[in-house]
Design an enzyme around this catalytic site. Sequence first.
Site, PDB file in Angstrom:
ATOM      1  N   ARG A 124       0.565  -1.180  -0.540  1.00 24.83           N
ATOM      2  CA  ARG A 124       0.187  -0.065  -0.015  1.00 24.83           C
ATOM      3  C   ARG A 124       0.998   1.572   0.056  1.00 24.83           C
ATOM      4  NH1 ARG A 124      -3.284  -2.034   4.627  1.00 24.83           N
ATOM      5  NH2 ARG A 124      -2.517  -3.758   4.725  1.00 24.83           N
ATOM      6  N   GLY A 125       2.104   1.341  -0.100  1.00 28.19           N
ATOM      7  CA  GLY A 125       3.681   2.264   0.811  1.00 28.19           C
ATOM      8  C   GLY A 125       3.293   3.170  -0.599  1.00 28.19           C
ATOM      9  N   ASP A 156      14.989  -0.344   0.556  1.00 25.42           N
ATOM     10  CA  ASP A 156      15.902  -0.520   1.499  1.00 25.42           C
ATOM     11  C   ASP A 156      16.976  -1.375   0.901  1.00 25.42           C
ATOM     12  OD1 ASP A 156      16.613  -1.499   4.510  1.00 25.42           O
ATOM     13  OD2 ASP A 156      14.439  -0.534   5.469  1.00 25.42           O
ATOM     14  N   SER A 157      16.564  -2.693   1.354  1.00 26.75           N
ATOM     15  CA  SER A 157      17.724  -3.718   1.379  1.00 26.75           C
ATOM     16  C   SER A 157      17.594  -4.348  -0.280  1.00 26.75           C
ATOM     17  CB  SER A 157      16.994  -5.762   2.021  1.00 26.75           C
ATOM     18  OG  SER A 157      15.774  -6.404   1.179  1.00 26.75           O
ATOM     19  N   GLY A 158      16.090  -4.229  -0.683  1.00 25.71           N
ATOM     20  CA  GLY A 158      16.747  -3.980  -2.168  1.00 25.71           C
ATOM     21  C   GLY A 158      15.666  -5.428  -2.187  1.00 25.71           C
ATOM     22  N   THR A 188      12.604  -6.301  -1.846  1.00 29.52           N
ATOM     23  CA  THR A 188      11.083  -6.095  -2.624  1.00 29.52           C
ATOM     24  C   THR A 188      11.397  -6.222  -3.797  1.00 29.52           C
ATOM     25  OG1 THR A 188      10.787  -5.996   0.168  1.00 29.52           O
ATOM     26  CG2 THR A 188       8.555  -5.770  -2.140  1.00 29.52           C
ATOM     27  N   ASP A 246       3.641   3.818   6.152  1.00 32.64           N
ATOM     28  CA  ASP A 246       2.867   3.442   7.561  1.00 32.64           C
ATOM     29  C   ASP A 246       4.163   2.544   8.411  1.00 32.64           C
ATOM     30  OD1 ASP A 246       3.679   0.872   6.096  1.00 32.64           O
ATOM     31  OD2 ASP A 246       2.497  -0.203   7.862  1.00 32.64           O
ATOM     32  N   ARG A 265       0.369   6.421   7.911  1.00 35.13           N
ATOM     33  CA  ARG A 265       0.445   6.948   6.017  1.00 35.13           C
ATOM     34  C   ARG A 265      -0.903   7.806   5.250  1.00 35.13           C
ATOM     35  NH1 ARG A 265       1.383   1.429   3.733  1.00 35.13           N
ATOM     36  NH2 ARG A 265       0.096   0.125   5.367  1.00 35.13           N
TER      37      ARG A 265
HETATM   38  P1  IMP Z   1      13.382  -4.207   1.290  1.00 34.77           P
HETATM   39  O1  IMP Z   1      12.404  -5.204   0.517  1.00 34.77           O
HETATM   40  O2  IMP Z   1      14.000  -4.288   2.108  1.00 34.77           O
HETATM   41  O3  IMP Z   1      14.027  -3.256   0.041  1.00 34.77           O
HETATM   42  O4  IMP Z   1      12.361  -3.435   1.376  1.00 34.77           O
HETATM   43  C1  IMP Z   1      10.957  -2.567   0.820  1.00 34.77           C
HETATM   44  C2  IMP Z   1       9.912  -2.117   1.842  1.00 34.77           C
HETATM   45  O5  IMP Z   1      10.251  -2.093   3.017  1.00 34.77           O
HETATM   46  C3  IMP Z   1       9.344  -0.700   1.274  1.00 34.77           C
HETATM   47  O6  IMP Z   1       7.691  -1.041   0.125  1.00 34.77           O
HETATM   48  C4  IMP Z   1       8.363  -0.250   2.111  1.00 34.77           C
HETATM   49  O7  IMP Z   1       6.963  -1.593   1.538  1.00 34.77           O
HETATM   50  C5  IMP Z   1       9.314  -1.037   3.241  1.00 34.77           C
HETATM   51  N1  IMP Z   1      10.213  -0.264   3.857  1.00 34.77           N
HETATM   52  C6  IMP Z   1      11.518  -0.756   3.997  1.00 34.77           C
HETATM   53  N2  IMP Z   1      11.521   1.295   4.452  1.00 34.77           N
HETATM   54  C7  IMP Z   1      11.014   0.869   5.578  1.00 34.77           C
HETATM   55  C8  IMP Z   1      10.819   2.207   6.573  1.00 34.77           C
HETATM   56  O8  IMP Z   1      11.429   2.871   6.963  1.00 34.77           O
HETATM   57  N3  IMP Z   1       9.242   2.526   6.672  1.00 34.77           N
HETATM   58  C9  IMP Z   1       8.430   1.892   6.331  1.00 34.77           C
HETATM   59  N4  IMP Z   1       8.556   0.916   5.374  1.00 34.77           N
HETATM   60  C10 IMP Z   1       9.490   0.793   5.297  1.00 34.77           C
HETATM   61 MG    MG Z   2       6.218  -0.556   0.005  1.00 37.18          MG
END
Ligand code: IMP
Ligand code: MG
Length: 182
Positions: free
Chosen positions: A49-50, A109-111, A113, A165, A171
């Site tokens: 939903r972000g 963030d980590s990448g 997703t 969120d 949000r």
């Molecule tokens: P990744 O897979 O670690 O890159 O995480 C990405 C997903 O985690 C994003 O689509 C966000 O929904 C969630 N996320 C990452 N960092 C944050 C944050 O600082 N606040 C809220 N959600 C986050």
């Molecule tokens: Mg997201």
Amino acid sequence: MLHYYSMKYYIEKLISSNDINSKVNYLGKRITQDYYNISKKFILIGLLRGSFIFVSDLCRVINIPHEVDFMTVSSYGSNMFSSRDVKIIKDLDGNIYDKDVLIIEDIIDSGYTISKVYEMLLLRKPNSLSICTLLDKPSCREVNIFIKYIGFTISNEFVIGYGIDYNQNYRHLSYIGKVVVN
Ligand code: IMP
Ligand code: MG
């Protein structure tokens, strides 16, 4: 400025709503220029939903015809750490075959997703597949990915607002804030 707080944490403003608006306009112009001469169908894919507020603002400043679709993949749940397992919870309503596709994410963030989503969508044979994120946390990156459009680069902080969120709350904030633990 402390708008919301509990005994355990408070929210500190990081990016104002004016700065977000300027950046969204800037991204809209760049995207419009870059995709102006394409011959295929152009489609934005928001990750729910972000990204819902980002997509709704961004699509209105992209001045070329395009479709909008959404997809939900599994997220953080109620904790602040990235889960490694990415599953489709709600798939796209339409198809992306032979279209120019731009994935719209709230934050990378980590990448994990976005790279998992990228791999899944690539199998559907779009004409092109690129990534746009409002926020990027490059210091947290564990998977190498190319992001074509980045709104703001931020440090390793947990942020909320403008669609993003913490435990399904915040949000609605028009700015981006960071969660500061007491
Ligand atoms: P990744 O897979 O670690 O890159 O995480 C990405 C997903 O985690 C994003 O689509 C966000 O929904 C969630 N996320 C990452 N960092 C944050 C944050 O600082 N606040 C809220 N959600 C986050
Ligand atoms: Mg997201």
